[in-house]
Design a protein around this motif. Structure first.
Motif, PDB file in Angstrom:
ATOM      1  N   UNK A   1       6.692  -1.623   0.507  1.00 53.50           N
ATOM      2  CA  UNK A   1       5.603  -0.663   0.643  1.00 53.50           C
ATOM      3  C   UNK A   1       5.206  -0.099  -0.712  1.00 53.50           C
ATOM      4  N   UNK A   2       6.189   0.057  -1.592  1.00 55.00           N
ATOM      5  CA  UNK A   2       5.872   0.539  -2.937  1.00 55.00           C
ATOM      6  C   UNK A   2       4.992  -0.461  -3.677  1.00 55.00           C
ATOM      7  N   UNK A   3       5.294  -1.768  -3.497  1.00 56.97           N
ATOM      8  CA  UNK A   3       4.473  -2.801  -4.142  1.00 56.97           C
ATOM      9  C   UNK A   3       3.047  -2.768  -3.612  1.00 56.97           C
ATOM     10  N   UNK A   4       2.917  -2.611  -2.287  1.00 60.81           N
ATOM     11  CA  UNK A   4       1.584  -2.540  -1.676  1.00 60.81           C
ATOM     12  C   UNK A   4       0.841  -1.323  -2.206  1.00 60.81           C
ATOM     13  N   UNK A   5       1.539  -0.186  -2.265  1.00 59.99           N
ATOM     14  CA  UNK A   5       0.911   1.048  -2.740  1.00 59.99           C
ATOM     15  C   UNK A   5       0.444   0.905  -4.187  1.00 59.99           C
ATOM     16  N   UNK A   6       1.291   0.296  -5.015  1.00 60.95           N
ATOM     17  CA  UNK A   6       0.935   0.123  -6.431  1.00 60.95           C
ATOM     18  C   UNK A   6      -0.282  -0.792  -6.581  1.00 60.95           C
ATOM     19  N   UNK A   7      -0.288  -1.887  -5.819  1.00 62.99           N
ATOM     20  CA  UNK A   7      -1.387  -2.843  -5.915  1.00 62.99           C
ATOM     21  C   UNK A   7      -2.704  -2.231  -5.415  1.00 62.99           C
ATOM     22  N   UNK A   8      -2.606  -1.406  -4.355  1.00 66.06           N
ATOM     23  CA  UNK A   8      -3.809  -0.804  -3.775  1.00 66.06           C
ATOM     24  C   UNK A   8      -4.209   0.502  -4.459  1.00 66.06           C
ATOM     25  N   UNK A   9      -3.367   0.970  -5.392  1.00 69.27           N
ATOM     26  CA  UNK A   9      -3.628   2.209  -6.130  1.00 69.27           C
ATOM     27  C   UNK A   9      -3.720   3.409  -5.179  1.00 69.27           C
ATOM     28  N   UNK A  10      -2.738   3.463  -4.260  1.00 66.36           N
ATOM     29  CA  UNK A  10      -2.637   4.583  -3.326  1.00 66.36           C
ATOM     30  C   UNK A  10      -1.174   5.013  -3.263  1.00 66.36           C
ATOM     31  N   UNK A  11      -0.920   6.077  -2.526  1.00 64.40           N
ATOM     32  CA  UNK A  11       0.458   6.535  -2.355  1.00 64.40           C
ATOM     33  C   UNK A  11       1.167   5.723  -1.265  1.00 64.40           C
ATOM     34  N   UNK A  12       2.506   5.780  -1.286  1.00 67.14           N
ATOM     35  CA  UNK A  12       3.289   5.099  -0.250  1.00 67.14           C
ATOM     36  C   UNK A  12       2.974   5.697   1.116  1.00 67.14           C
ATOM     37  N   UNK A  13       2.745   7.001   1.185  1.00 68.22           N
ATOM     38  CA  UNK A  13       2.426   7.628   2.469  1.00 68.22           C
ATOM     39  C   UNK A  13       1.102   7.106   3.023  1.00 68.22           C
ATOM     40  N   UNK A  14       0.156   6.806   2.147  1.00 66.96           N
ATOM     41  CA  UNK A  14      -1.116   6.243   2.614  1.00 66.96           C
ATOM     42  C   UNK A  14      -0.890   4.855   3.219  1.00 66.96           C
ATOM     43  N   UNK A  15      -0.048   4.060   2.564  1.00 65.67           N
ATOM     44  CA  UNK A  15       0.280   2.741   3.116  1.00 65.67           C
ATOM     45  C   UNK A  15       0.901   2.902   4.505  1.00 65.67           C
ATOM     46  N   UNK A  16       1.811   3.868   4.644  1.00 70.14           N
ATOM     47  CA  UNK A  16       2.457   4.107   5.926  1.00 70.14           C
ATOM     48  C   UNK A  16       1.440   4.513   6.986  1.00 70.14           C
ATOM     49  N   UNK A  17       0.474   5.377   6.592  1.00 69.90           N
ATOM     50  CA  UNK A  17      -0.563   5.795   7.542  1.00 69.90           C
ATOM     51  C   UNK A  17      -1.349   4.591   8.048  1.00 69.90           C
ATOM     52  N   UNK A  18      -1.672   3.680   7.144  1.00 75.78           N
ATOM     53  CA  UNK A  18      -2.477   2.513   7.527  1.00 75.78           C
ATOM     54  C   UNK A  18      -1.679   1.579   8.434  1.00 75.78           C
ATOM     55  N   UNK A  19      -0.445   1.275   8.037  1.00 79.51           N
ATOM     56  CA  UNK A  19       0.356   0.299   8.786  1.00 79.51           C
ATOM     57  C   UNK A  19       0.754   0.816  10.152  1.00 79.51           C
ATOM     58  N   UNK A  20       0.988   2.111  10.247  1.00 77.94           N
ATOM     59  CA  UNK A  20       1.437   2.680  11.519  1.00 77.94           C
ATOM     60  C   UNK A  20       0.310   3.356  12.286  1.00 77.94           C
ATOM     61  N   UNK A  21      -0.886   3.351  11.682  1.00 79.22           N
ATOM     62  CA  UNK A  21      -2.031   4.029  12.292  1.00 79.22           C
ATOM     63  C   UNK A  21      -1.651   5.452  12.683  1.00 79.22           C
ATOM     64  N   UNK A  22      -1.007   6.130  11.733  1.00 83.41           N
ATOM     65  CA  UNK A  22      -0.414   7.433  12.037  1.00 83.41           C
ATOM     66  C   UNK A  22      -1.064   8.594  11.293  1.00 83.41           C
ATOM     67  N   UNK A  23      -2.168   8.317  10.547  1.00 87.56           N
ATOM     68  CA  UNK A  23      -2.824   9.395   9.820  1.00 87.56           C
ATOM     69  C   UNK A  23      -4.191   8.980   9.335  1.00 87.56           C
ATOM     70  N   UNK A  24      -5.033   9.961   8.959  1.00 82.45           N
ATOM     71  CA  UNK A  24      -6.391   9.640   8.507  1.00 82.45           C
ATOM     72  C   UNK A  24      -6.386   9.018   7.112  1.00 82.45           C
TER      73      UNK A  24
END
Length: 335
Positions: free
Chosen positions: A1-24
């Motif tokens: 998830x850290x690699x995804x966050x770094x590549x997408x230039x977002x935070x790890x929590x944002x990656x988690x929100x997207x993958x789990x559909x758990x936040x805006x």
């Protein structure tokens, strides 16, 4: 998830929100995360996710065998329910491997499963299966094991047996024999109790009806039918109540092999309503228990337990008598 966050230039929590559909998450950021997931071929760690969510990613299913269509139908129900949550099912079939249930239970524990659906072939609970219940829910199907407070999904075997026996009695039969299941199994005990209740209600002495104990397999139905029908024609039973369809089919096979006509000479009933029961000649009168639904509800109950919710899936499922061609009046109207 850290690699995804770094590549997408977002935070790890944002990656988690997207993958789990758990936040805006803003659409542009969401697209960057999904692009990074595809590019990096990221696959979530389902075990870690299930621990965090208190949900299931992998469950076990233990069935005695799959040659019995009933067990296969339960397994289909388990898989159907698991697929609604993208949960993996690990199947263990002790009879197919020649290994005892204890070995399979140890294997399941080593896989760190989130729960187990268990069908007992013996009416007992191996210590290692009980040990599994300390680490995740174990839900019983088609059996209740006295002395163990485990959640269970079963059918109302007692009522089904009582109703099919009443149908046989209403045809005028009084010389009856029971081909029962293994004495240690709760299902066999419930079905025998249901038969006996019908006998008592008809004014018969339940203890006067012979009970031959089988093992739920076709061969035992054939062998026990031979024993039950060995006497003189005027004294032998005019009806056989078999505690499952496989034994009933074996009994029909025996009758055909020796020239005893079903139902003209002897009526035969089963229990389960396997698909084959409507295809044999004569078509088998039996009790339908919802095997597929029991497997499905067992998994849904397991999910409820994992989520600390009260489950409405537990308890007894209804049975229905399927009237077909294997039951008729006793020969010559004599009972």
């Amino acid at each position: 998830m850290k690699d995804v966050a770094e590549h997408a230039r977002v935070s790890v929590s944002t990656v988690s929100y997207v993958l789990n559909d758990s936040g805006p998450v803003a659409p542009e950021r969401r697209n960057r995360v999904l692009d990074a997931v595809r590019l990096l071929e990221y696959s979530p760690n389902e075990s870690a996710r299930s621990l965090k969510r208190r949900s299931a990613s992998t469950i076990g299913l233990v069935v005695p065998e799959l040659t019995n269509q009933f067990f296969a139908m339960v397994a289909e129900g388990v898989q159907k329910a698991a697929s609604t949550r993208d949960v993996l099912v690990v199947l263990c079939v002790p009879d197919a491997t020649g290994q005892p249930e204890e070995n399979h239970a140890k294997l399941l524990r080593s896989q760190r499963l989130d729960g187990v659906v268990y069908l007992s072939g013996t009416g007992t609970l191996p210590a290692s299966i009980l040990e599994l219940s300390r680490f995740g829910p174990v839900v019983l199907v088609d059996e209740q094991i006295p002395g163990f407070d485990l959640p269970a999904v079963a059918c109302d075997s007692r009522r089904g047996a009582r109703e099919v026996a009443r149908h046989v009695l209403d045809q005028g039969h009084r010389r009856i024999a029971v081909i029962g299941g293994p004495s240690a199994l709760w299902t066999a005990q419930q079905r025998l109790a249901g038969y006996r209740e019908a006998f008592a209600a008809a004014g018969m002495d339940p203890d006067g009806v012979p009970v031959l104990v089988g093992d739920y397999r076709q061969d035992s139905g054939r062998e026990l039918a031979a024993q039950a029908l060995a006497g003189p024609e005027g004294e032998r039973p005019t009806a056989l109540l078999c505690a499952n369809d496989l034994m009933a089919i074996g009994a029909v096979e025996y009758c055909k092999s020796v020239g005893i006509r079903v139902p003209d000479d002897v009526s035969i009933v089963g229990f389960d309503d396997l698909p084959v029961s409507a295809l044999i000649t004569p078509r088998l009168t039996t009790v339908r228990q919802p095997a597929h639904d029991m497997g499905y509800h067992a998994v849904m109950a397991l999910f409820d337990i994992l989520e600390n919710k009260e489950s409405e899936s537990l308890g007894l499922q209804p049975t229905t008598v399927q009237l077909r061609d294997s039951v008729g009046p006793p020969p010559g109207g004599n009972s």
